[in-house]
Design a protein around this motif. Structure first.
Motif, PDB file in Angstrom:
ATOM      1  N   ALA A  44      31.516  44.225  48.863  1.00 23.39           N
ATOM      2  CA  ALA A  44      32.482  43.548  47.995  1.00 23.39           C
ATOM      3  C   ALA A  44      31.771  42.756  46.898  1.00 23.39           C
ATOM      4  O   ALA A  44      32.176  42.779  45.732  1.00 23.39           O
ATOM      5  CB  ALA A  44      33.372  42.628  48.826  1.00 23.39           C
ATOM      6  N   GLY A  45      30.692  42.060  47.297  1.00 23.79           N
ATOM      7  CA  GLY A  45      29.931  41.306  46.307  1.00 23.79           C
ATOM      8  C   GLY A  45      29.314  42.200  45.248  1.00 23.79           C
ATOM      9  O   GLY A  45      29.291  41.857  44.056  1.00 23.79           O
ATOM     10  N   SER A  46      28.846  43.373  45.655  1.00 25.40           N
ATOM     11  CA  SER A  46      28.266  44.315  44.700  1.00 25.40           C
ATOM     12  C   SER A  46      29.313  44.803  43.707  1.00 25.40           C
ATOM     13  O   SER A  46      29.038  44.963  42.514  1.00 25.40           O
ATOM     14  CB  SER A  46      27.650  45.498  45.441  1.00 25.40           C
ATOM     15  N   GLN A  47      30.524  45.034  44.197  1.00 29.16           N
ATOM     16  CA  GLN A  47      31.615  45.412  43.298  1.00 29.16           C
ATOM     17  C   GLN A  47      31.914  44.291  42.311  1.00 29.16           C
ATOM     18  O   GLN A  47      32.200  44.546  41.131  1.00 29.16           O
ATOM     19  CB  GLN A  47      32.859  45.761  44.108  1.00 29.16           C
ATOM     20  N   LEU A  48      31.837  43.059  42.783  1.00 29.28           N
ATOM     21  CA  LEU A  48      32.077  41.921  41.893  1.00 29.28           C
ATOM     22  C   LEU A  48      31.038  41.868  40.777  1.00 29.28           C
ATOM     23  O   LEU A  48      31.381  41.646  39.606  1.00 29.28           O
ATOM     24  CB  LEU A  48      32.039  40.611  42.692  1.00 29.28           C
ATOM     25  N   VAL A  49      29.769  42.065  41.128  1.00 29.67           N
ATOM     26  CA  VAL A  49      28.710  42.015  40.115  1.00 29.67           C
ATOM     27  C   VAL A  49      29.001  43.016  39.000  1.00 29.67           C
ATOM     28  O   VAL A  49      28.913  42.693  37.811  1.00 29.67           O
ATOM     29  CB  VAL A  49      27.331  42.290  40.742  1.00 29.67           C
ATOM     30  N   ALA A  50      29.370  44.230  39.380  1.00 27.77           N
ATOM     31  CA  ALA A  50      29.650  45.260  38.374  1.00 27.77           C
ATOM     32  C   ALA A  50      30.928  44.946  37.602  1.00 27.77           C
ATOM     33  O   ALA A  50      30.967  45.065  36.364  1.00 27.77           O
ATOM     34  CB  ALA A  50      29.758  46.620  39.052  1.00 27.77           C
ATOM     35  N   ALA A  51      31.971  44.531  38.306  1.00 27.66           N
ATOM     36  CA  ALA A  51      33.260  44.303  37.648  1.00 27.66           C
ATOM     37  C   ALA A  51      33.212  43.123  36.691  1.00 27.66           C
ATOM     38  O   ALA A  51      33.876  43.134  35.632  1.00 27.66           O
ATOM     39  CB  ALA A  51      34.341  44.077  38.699  1.00 27.66           C
ATOM     40  N   LEU A  52      32.430  42.098  37.028  1.00 26.06           N
ATOM     41  CA  LEU A  52      32.355  40.932  36.139  1.00 26.06           C
ATOM     42  C   LEU A  52      31.763  41.285  34.779  1.00 26.06           C
ATOM     43  O   LEU A  52      32.053  40.623  33.776  1.00 26.06           O
ATOM     44  CB  LEU A  52      31.540  39.817  36.811  1.00 26.06           C
ATOM     45  N   GLN A  53      30.947  42.338  34.728  1.00 26.52           N
ATOM     46  CA  GLN A  53      30.368  42.729  33.445  1.00 26.52           C
ATOM     47  C   GLN A  53      31.414  43.302  32.498  1.00 26.52           C
ATOM     48  O   GLN A  53      31.209  43.356  31.281  1.00 26.52           O
ATOM     49  CB  GLN A  53      29.236  43.743  33.658  1.00 26.52           C
ATOM     50  N   THR A  54      32.553  43.734  33.053  1.00 30.12           N
ATOM     51  CA  THR A  54      33.600  44.281  32.183  1.00 30.12           C
ATOM     52  C   THR A  54      34.326  43.191  31.398  1.00 30.12           C
ATOM     53  O   THR A  54      35.050  43.494  30.458  1.00 30.12           O
ATOM     54  CB  THR A  54      34.632  45.079  33.002  1.00 30.12           C
ATOM     55  N   ILE A  55      34.137  41.927  31.784  1.00 32.25           N
ATOM     56  CA  ILE A  55      34.746  40.840  31.004  1.00 32.25           C
ATOM     57  C   ILE A  55      34.223  40.879  29.574  1.00 32.25           C
ATOM     58  O   ILE A  55      34.974  40.753  28.602  1.00 32.25           O
ATOM     59  CB  ILE A  55      34.470  39.472  31.652  1.00 32.25           C
ATOM     60  N   ALA A  56      32.904  41.072  29.435  1.00 38.30           N
ATOM     61  CA  ALA A  56      32.315  41.162  28.104  1.00 38.30           C
ATOM     62  C   ALA A  56      32.517  42.535  27.479  1.00 38.30           C
ATOM     63  O   ALA A  56      32.839  42.651  26.299  1.00 38.30           O
ATOM     64  CB  ALA A  56      30.821  40.830  28.173  1.00 38.30           C
ATOM     65  N   SER A  57      32.359  43.600  28.284  1.00 39.22           N
ATOM     66  CA  SER A  57      32.331  44.951  27.717  1.00 39.22           C
ATOM     67  C   SER A  57      33.705  45.561  27.492  1.00 39.22           C
ATOM     68  O   SER A  57      33.853  46.448  26.641  1.00 39.22           O
ATOM     69  CB  SER A  57      31.518  45.883  28.628  1.00 39.22           C
ATOM     70  N   GLU A 101      39.237  29.987  23.279  1.00 37.71           N
ATOM     71  CA  GLU A 101      40.131  31.031  23.761  1.00 37.71           C
ATOM     72  C   GLU A 101      39.378  32.118  24.522  1.00 37.71           C
ATOM     73  O   GLU A 101      39.909  32.707  25.467  1.00 37.71           O
ATOM     74  CB  GLU A 101      40.923  31.643  22.602  1.00 37.71           C
ATOM     75  N   VAL A 102      38.126  32.377  24.129  1.00 34.40           N
ATOM     76  CA  VAL A 102      37.311  33.359  24.849  1.00 34.40           C
ATOM     77  C   VAL A 102      36.920  32.799  26.217  1.00 34.40           C
ATOM     78  O   VAL A 102      36.893  33.519  27.218  1.00 34.40           O
ATOM     79  CB  VAL A 102      36.075  33.758  24.031  1.00 34.40           C
ATOM     80  N   ALA A 103      36.642  31.515  26.267  1.00 32.53           N
ATOM     81  CA  ALA A 103      36.316  30.873  27.542  1.00 32.53           C
ATOM     82  C   ALA A 103      37.493  30.960  28.509  1.00 32.53           C
ATOM     83  O   ALA A 103      37.326  31.246  29.702  1.00 32.53           O
ATOM     84  CB  ALA A 103      35.920  29.420  27.309  1.00 32.53           C
ATOM     85  N   LYS A 104      38.706  30.718  28.008  1.00 32.72           N
ATOM     86  CA  LYS A 104      39.897  30.805  28.854  1.00 32.72           C
ATOM     87  C   LYS A 104      40.120  32.235  29.344  1.00 32.72           C
ATOM     88  O   LYS A 104      40.491  32.463  30.496  1.00 32.72           O
ATOM     89  CB  LYS A 104      41.117  30.304  28.085  1.00 32.72           C
ATOM     90  N   LEU A 105      39.889  33.208  28.465  1.00 27.34           N
ATOM     91  CA  LEU A 105      40.017  34.610  28.847  1.00 27.34           C
ATOM     92  C   LEU A 105      39.043  34.951  29.963  1.00 27.34           C
ATOM     93  O   LEU A 105      39.399  35.623  30.945  1.00 27.34           O
ATOM     94  CB  LEU A 105      39.761  35.503  27.631  1.00 27.34           C
ATOM     95  N   ALA A 106      37.798  34.488  29.823  1.00 27.81           N
ATOM     96  CA  ALA A 106      36.777  34.786  30.833  1.00 27.81           C
ATOM     97  C   ALA A 106      37.170  34.241  32.200  1.00 27.81           C
ATOM     98  O   ALA A 106      37.058  34.936  33.224  1.00 27.81           O
ATOM     99  CB  ALA A 106      35.432  34.207  30.399  1.00 27.81           C
ATOM    100  N   GLU A 107      37.665  33.017  32.238  1.00 32.30           N
ATOM    101  CA  GLU A 107      38.070  32.427  33.514  1.00 32.30           C
ATOM    102  C   GLU A 107      39.250  33.180  34.118  1.00 32.30           C
ATOM    103  O   GLU A 107      39.282  33.456  35.330  1.00 32.30           O
ATOM    104  CB  GLU A 107      38.425  30.954  33.324  1.00 32.30           C
ATOM    105  N   ALA A 108      40.224  33.535  33.281  1.00 34.06           N
ATOM    106  CA  ALA A 108      41.386  34.264  33.779  1.00 34.06           C
ATOM    107  C   ALA A 108      40.995  35.641  34.324  1.00 34.06           C
ATOM    108  O   ALA A 108      41.468  36.062  35.393  1.00 34.06           O
ATOM    109  CB  ALA A 108      42.422  34.414  32.665  1.00 34.06           C
ATOM    110  N   ARG A 109      40.133  36.343  33.612  1.00 34.28           N
ATOM    111  CA  ARG A 109      39.704  37.662  34.070  1.00 34.28           C
ATOM    112  C   ARG A 109      38.875  37.575  35.353  1.00 34.28           C
ATOM    113  O   ARG A 109      38.980  38.422  36.232  1.00 34.28           O
ATOM    114  CB  ARG A 109      38.892  38.358  32.973  1.00 34.28           C
ATOM    115  N   MET A 110      38.071  36.516  35.468  1.00 35.59           N
ATOM    116  CA  MET A 110      37.267  36.355  36.671  1.00 35.59           C
ATOM    117  C   MET A 110      38.166  36.140  37.889  1.00 35.59           C
ATOM    118  O   MET A 110      37.932  36.716  38.964  1.00 35.59           O
ATOM    119  CB  MET A 110      36.296  35.189  36.494  1.00 35.59           C
ATOM    120  N   ASN A 111      39.198  35.344  37.728  1.00 37.77           N
ATOM    121  CA  ASN A 111      40.156  35.152  38.827  1.00 37.77           C
ATOM    122  C   ASN A 111      40.833  36.460  39.199  1.00 37.77           C
ATOM    123  O   ASN A 111      40.988  36.782  40.387  1.00 37.77           O
ATOM    124  CB  ASN A 111      41.206  34.113  38.419  1.00 37.77           C
TER     125      ASN A 111
END
Length: 387
Positions: free
Chosen positions: A211-224, A265-275
């Motif tokens: 699950a943690g490995s999936q998180l590492v990969a998925a979190l990169q999609t916030i930027a990409s 606004e980008v900071a807020k987006l990042a937090e929302a996507r991370m949740n």
């Protein structure tokens, strides 16, 4: 006007102060010896007022000009070090195990002390200069604490200026930009709880490492994939801790890291996507995932008029070709941002030459920078407070 002759004459003395401080690094708000050294020097210089304990351990010295009354500007240096083991091998290397001045705050403090000595000797300005020595820049938010303690109001500071050394920028050069110059920072910790078991029977466990490995990969999609490519954002996972044996699926995994942005606004987006990502991975893996998200320093935003002014002052010291007025923003954080939220001002970089990078165990502040930094502070004060 080039480097001040007096600044060049004082270089060895100021370097001595810097190297003394370099040997005695202190962390966060616990800069007691450093603050005492600063206070001792300000008394020796004949500052008109010295106030301690601002922002817990900060120091402010007031120097009144000799050309009449006027406004007050603030000049800020940071005092704290980092929890890093030094490997420079210099004769003045840190004497405190696990702590070193790996960001040049010893140099910043020494240069501002040098400027304070010069300004107290000459007083060739109207109004007052507040020399600000701040604790806890490296994550503690000392700048915010000094602002919350009423520093700006207490000393009637109208404008405030900061300076930081920059490795790879040649000595004698300056760099600045209007608007966002350094990023907002946030720190996150993600705790993944699964069900432990034998590594040979994974279907009877719930694996938090997968699950943690999936998180590492998925979190990169916030930027990409979630942020406009024209916007600046960094999402970095810098810790992944789980397990203790080759044949055991652990119960827990922990991830941590940082988010850097240049717009709210980008900071807020990042937090929302991370949740949202944490909820999704938890649902698909059967784990429990807890996100702790701590928004830290805001964006460091230079005010337009003050940025032009600071660049013009730097040009009087270094020459216009040596002042870079439109550098790219840096994704590092800086708690001078709080002072710039409280008052107009600007943050400028000064070249440290071909040195190791900031926060590296081989880094050392370049003492050849001292005359340039002292001259900048003095010219800035005398120009801003001209009679």
């Amino acid at each position: 006007m080039p480097i001040l002759n007096r600044a060049s004459e004082m270089q060895e003395e100021i370097a001595g102060w810097r190297r003394y401080l370099h040997q005695k690094p202190e962390l966060n708000f616990d800069v007691f010896e450093t603050a005492d050294f600063v206070v001792g020097k300000l008394k020796e210089f004949g500052c008109d007022e010295i106030v301690t304990g601002l922002g817990k351990t900060g120091v402010v010295g007031i120097i009144k000009g000799g050309l009449g009354t006027g406004g007050t500007i603030g000049l800020r240096a940071d005092m704290d070090a980092l929890p890093i083991e030094e490997i420079t091998g210099k004769p003045y290397a840190s004497t405190v195990p696990g702590k070193m001045h790996a960001c040049g705050h010893d140099g910043h403090t020494a240069m501002l002390l040098g400027a304070a000595k010069y300004l107290a000797e000459t007083r060739n300005f109207a109004g007052s200069v507040a020399v600000i020595f701040q604790p806890a820049e490296e994550g503690g938010g000392g700048g915010n604490e000094m602002v919350k303690d009423g520093m700006m109001e207490r000393f009637a500071i109208q404008k405030v200026f900061g300076m930081h050394n920059m490795p790879s920028l040649p000595v004698g050069q300056f760099a600045i930009r209007p608007g966002a110059i350094m990023a907002a920072t946030a720190e996150f910790t993600i705790t993944v709880t699964g069900k432990g078991g034998h590594a040979a029977i994974p279907h009877r466990a719930i694996d938090p490492i997968v699950a943690g490995s999936q998180l590492v990969a998925a979190l990169q999609t916030i930027a990409s994939r979630s942020t406009d490519p024209a916007e600046a954002i960094v999402v970095s996972v810098t810790k992944f801790i789980a397990g203790s044996a080759y044949n055991v699926i652990p119960e827990h995994a922990m991830l941590a890291g940082t988010v850097r942005t240049l717009k709210k606004e980008v900071a807020k987006l990042a937090e929302a996507r991370m949740n949202a990502i944490c909820r999704g991975v938890a649902e698909t893996t059967g784990t429990e995932i807890k996100l702790d998200y701590d928004a830290n320093y805001p964006v460091t935003v230079n005010h337009p008029e003050e940025t032009v002014f600071a660049g013009d002052v730097a040009a009087t010291v270094a020459g216009e070709p040596q002042v870079h007025r439109a550098i790219q923003p840096l994704m590092g954080g800086e708690d001078f941002s709080y002072m710039l939220e409280a008052r107009p001002g600007a943050f400028i970089f000064i070249g440290n030459g071909d040195s190791a990078n900031l926060h590296h165990p081989a880094y050392d502040f370049n003492d050849e920078v001292i005359p340039h930094g002292v001259s900048y502070w003095v010219r800035l004060a005398e120009t801003a407070l001209a009679a």
